[in-house]
Design an enzyme around this catalytic site. Structure first.
Site, mmCIF file in Angstrom:
data_model
loop_
_atom_site.group_PDB
_atom_site.id
_atom_site.type_symbol
_atom_site.label_atom_id
_atom_site.label_comp_id
_atom_site.label_asym_id
_atom_site.label_seq_id
_atom_site.Cartn_x
_atom_site.Cartn_y
_atom_site.Cartn_z
ATOM 1 N N TYR A 85 84.903 28.724 108.429
ATOM 2 C CA TYR A 85 85.896 28.413 107.389
ATOM 3 C C TYR A 85 86.997 27.563 107.993
ATOM 4 C CZ TYR A 85 85.613 29.790 102.602
ATOM 5 O OH TYR A 85 85.308 29.808 101.274
ATOM 6 N N GLU A 92 89.600 25.617 105.998
ATOM 7 C CA GLU A 92 90.500 24.998 105.007
ATOM 8 C C GLU A 92 91.678 24.344 105.708
ATOM 9 O OE1 GLU A 92 91.530 27.926 102.077
ATOM 10 O OE2 GLU A 92 89.661 27.632 100.992
ATOM 11 N N ASP A 109 84.427 2.008 94.350
ATOM 12 C CA ASP A 109 83.453 3.076 94.563
ATOM 13 C C ASP A 109 82.222 2.438 95.219
ATOM 14 O OD1 ASP A 109 81.423 4.905 94.415
ATOM 15 O OD2 ASP A 109 81.791 5.497 92.332
ATOM 16 N N ARG A 118 73.939 14.450 102.749
ATOM 17 C CA ARG A 118 74.460 14.417 101.383
ATOM 18 C C ARG A 118 75.958 14.696 101.403
ATOM 19 N NH1 ARG A 118 72.165 14.016 96.912
ATOM 20 N NH2 ARG A 118 70.299 13.623 98.125
ATOM 21 N N LYS A 160 73.212 7.616 100.772
ATOM 22 C CA LYS A 160 72.382 6.602 100.118
ATOM 23 C C LYS A 160 72.025 5.536 101.163
ATOM 24 C CE LYS A 160 74.171 7.536 95.488
ATOM 25 N NZ LYS A 160 75.501 8.176 95.512
ATOM 26 N N THR A 172 79.502 7.484 99.196
ATOM 27 C CA THR A 172 78.640 8.605 99.580
ATOM 28 C C THR A 172 78.011 8.281 100.926
ATOM 29 O OG1 THR A 172 76.777 7.679 98.371
ATOM 30 C CG2 THR A 172 78.084 9.332 97.224
HETATM 31 N N1 DSN Z 1 74.905 8.692 92.469
HETATM 32 C C1 DSN Z 1 74.023 8.683 91.356
HETATM 33 C C2 DSN Z 1 72.799 7.924 91.666
HETATM 34 O O1 DSN Z 1 72.967 6.766 91.856
HETATM 35 O O2 DSN Z 1 71.673 8.419 91.685
HETATM 36 C C3 DSN Z 1 73.857 10.010 90.788
HETATM 37 O O3 DSN Z 1 75.112 10.531 90.487
#
Ligand code: DSN
Length: 432
Positions: free
Chosen positions: A56, A58, A207, A242, A236, A233
Site C-alpha cells: 500500500y 497512497e 490524449d 495495462r 498500446k 496509456t
Molecule cells: N482505449 C480504447 C481502445 O482504443 O480500444 C478503449 O477504451
C-alpha cells in the site's frame, strides 16, 4: 514465477492455471489485430507479477501515508524519471490505473465541473472519456464536440475538421481543448490545436493513448511542450503493462498529482508502476525506433492489401498503427458485429467500430478497426500483413461456409506459428 506460463506457482489452482494457459495459447495461435493491444516483454510481465502487488503506497515518493515504502518510492521515482526522460517532459505522474483514469484526472486538474471542453465525438473517432453522455466526463463537464471532414472519393476526407474546431472554439469559448482519438488512422499535428487554444484562451490537453509508442519511437510528432497536459496509456503502441500516465510542465504538476491522488484514485498499483518503468526503458532503446517505424509500415501494407480486396478505408489509408475499414463497399449487408464474430472464429482478432456518420448503432456498426502494433512485436512484416489482409477478405467473403472459416483458421495458426510472441525457452529475454 512466470504467470504467463501458468507454471508451478499456480499448480495449486488448476482452474485458473488452465484459463491462463488457454489465453496464452490463444494469443500465440491467432492473429491479434486489436489496435489498443500489444505483446509486452517478459520483463514487463515479470514486474507486473511481482511482490509490489502486496504494498500500500497512497501518496507519492517521499510523501506516503503508509510505512515500508522505501522500494515503492524507488521504483515509482524511477518510473517517473524514465517517463519524463523518454518524452522530454518536465513532470510525469505514473499512477493512473488506465487511460480513462488519466483523462478524468487531467480534467479534474485543469477545469471545474460545468466548464466547457471541446473534444472529438465518439462516433467520429473520439473516446468515451471525451465527453460521451454515458461517461462521467459527459455528466460532469459541458462537452462540445468536433468531428472529421466529410468522406471524399479521393481519400482526402475524414480528417480532423480544424475549421469546425476553430469555429466552435470561437463561439463556445471552452476552458479546455482536447486532441486525441481512439479510432483515427492519420497523424495528429498538435500545433494547430495549440494555436486555436491560444486564440481563445483555452488550455490544451493531448490524449496520446494510441500513438504514445509512435511518439516515443519518433514516428509521430510529439505534443510534449506544445500541449499543457499529455495523457497516455502504457499498453498500446508503447508496449508496456495495462495502465495510464500523465505528462505536464511544472506549472500543472501539483494540480495533476493532487487530481490523481487523492482526487481520483486510492493506492497506486506499484507492481504495474514497476512494469511501466521497464517499458519506458525498453521504449528508450534505439531498437524501439525501428519498431515504431515498422508498425507504421505494417499498417500501410495491411491497408493496401485491404484496398486490393475491395474494402474502403476511412480517411483513405493510414499513417499510424490503425486501419479503419468501412465494410459497406465490400458488402453492404455485412455489419461490423457479424464480421468481428466470423473473424474471431477464423482466428483473426479485431473489434467492430463505428465509422464516421455510421448509419448503424455502436453495437452493430459498419466498420472494423484493425491495428498492427501487436503482430509487429511478434515479428510480422509487410509481407505477413498482406497475407493477413487476404485471409481476412477470404473469411468475410466465405463467411457462410464453415469449411472456408476452418481452412483460414488453419492458415492463420500456421502463420502465427512462425511469429510466436512468447517463444518457449527464452525466459530471460527482455525485448527491446
Ligand atoms: N482505449 C480504447 C481502445 O482504443 O480500444 C478503449 O477504451
Amino acid at each position: 514465477m512466470n504467470t504467463y506460463d501458468a507454471d508451478d506457482a499456480l499448480a495449486g489452482d488448476p482452474e485458473v492455471a488452465a484459463i491462463l494457459a488457454s489465453e496464452l495459447e490463444r494469443q500465440r495461435s491467432t492473429v491479434q489485430l486489436i489496435a489498443s493491444e500489444n505483446f509486452t516483454s517478459r520483463a514487463v510481465l515479470a514486474a507486473t507479477a511481482s511482490v509490489l502487488t502486496n504494498k500500500y503506497s497512497e501518496g507519492y515518493p517521499g510523501r506516503r501515508y503508509y510505512g515500508g515504502n522505501a522500494f515503492a518510492d524507488e521504483v515509482e521515482s524511477l518510473a517517473r524519471d524514465r517517463a519524463a526522460a523518454l518524452f522530454g517532459a518536465p513532470h510525469a505522474n505514473v499512477q493512473p490505473h488506465s487511460g480513462a483514469s488519466a483523462n478524468v484526472a487531467a480534467y479534474l486538474a485543469l477545469v471545474e465541473p460545468g466548464d466547457t471542453i471541446l473534444a472529438m465525438r465518439l462516433d467520429q473517432g473520439g473516446h468515451l472519456t471525451h465527453g460521451s453522455p454515458v461517461s462521467i466526463t459527459g455528466k460532469t463537464y459541458r462537452f462540445v464536440s468536433y468531428g472529421v471532414t466529410p468522406a471524399a472519393d479521393d481519400g482526402s476526407g475524414e480528417r480532423i475538421d480544424l475549421d469546425q474546431l476553430r469555429d466552435l472554439a470561437r463561439s463556445e469559448r471552452p476552458r479546455l481543448i482536447v486532441a486525441g482519438t481512439t479510432a483515427y488512422s492519420r497523424v495528429i499535428d498538435p500545433r494547430p490545436f495549440r494555436e486555436i487554444a491560444d486564440e481563445v484562451g483555452a488550455l490544451f490537453m493531448f490524449d496520446a493513448a494510441h500513438p504514445a509508442g509512435l511518439i516515443a519511437g519518433g514516428a509521430h510528432p510529439s505534443p510534449v511542450g506544445i500541449a499543457d497536459v499529455v495523457t497516455f496509456t502504457t499498453h498500446k503502441t508503447l508496449r508496456g503493462p495495462r495502465g495510464g500516465a500523465i505528462l505536464c510542465g511544472e506549472e500543472h504538476a501539483r494540480a495533476v498529482d493532487a487530481a490523481v491522488f487523492p482526487g481520483l484514485q486510492g493506492g497506486p498499483l506499484e507492481h504495474v508502476i514497476a512494469a511501466k518503468a521497464v517499458a519506458f526503458a525498453e521504449a528508450a532503446r534505439p531498437e524501439f525506433k525501428e519498431y515504431a517505424a515498422q508498425v507504421v509500415r505494417n499498417a500501410a501494407a495491411l491497408a493496401d492489401a485491404l484496398v486490393e480486396e475491395g474494402f474502403r478505408l476511412v480517411a483513405g489509408g493510414t499513417e499510424n498503427h490503425q486501419v479503419i475499414v468501412d465494410l459497406r463497399a465490400f458488402d453492404p449487408e455485412l455489419t461490423g458485429k457479424a464480421a468481428q464474430e466470423v473473424l474471431d472464429r477464423a482466428g483473426i482478432t479485431c473489434n467492430r467500430n463505428q465509422i464516421p456518420d455510421d448509419p448503424r448503432s455502436p453495437f452493430v456498426t459498419s466498420g472494423l478497426r484493425l491495428g498492427s502494433a501487436a503482430e509487429t512485436t511478434a515479428g510480422m512484416g509487410e509481407q505477413e500483413m498482406r497475407e493477413v489482409g487476404a485471409l481476412l477478405a477470404r473469411v468475410l467473403r466465405g463467411r457462410s461456409d464453415d469449411e472456408v472459416v476452418e481452412r483460414v483458421r488453419a492458415e492463420v495458426a500456421a502463420l502465427c506459428g512462425r511469429f510466436d510472441p512468447y517463444p518457449p525457452g527464452r525466459a530471460s529475454e527482455s525485448r527491446s
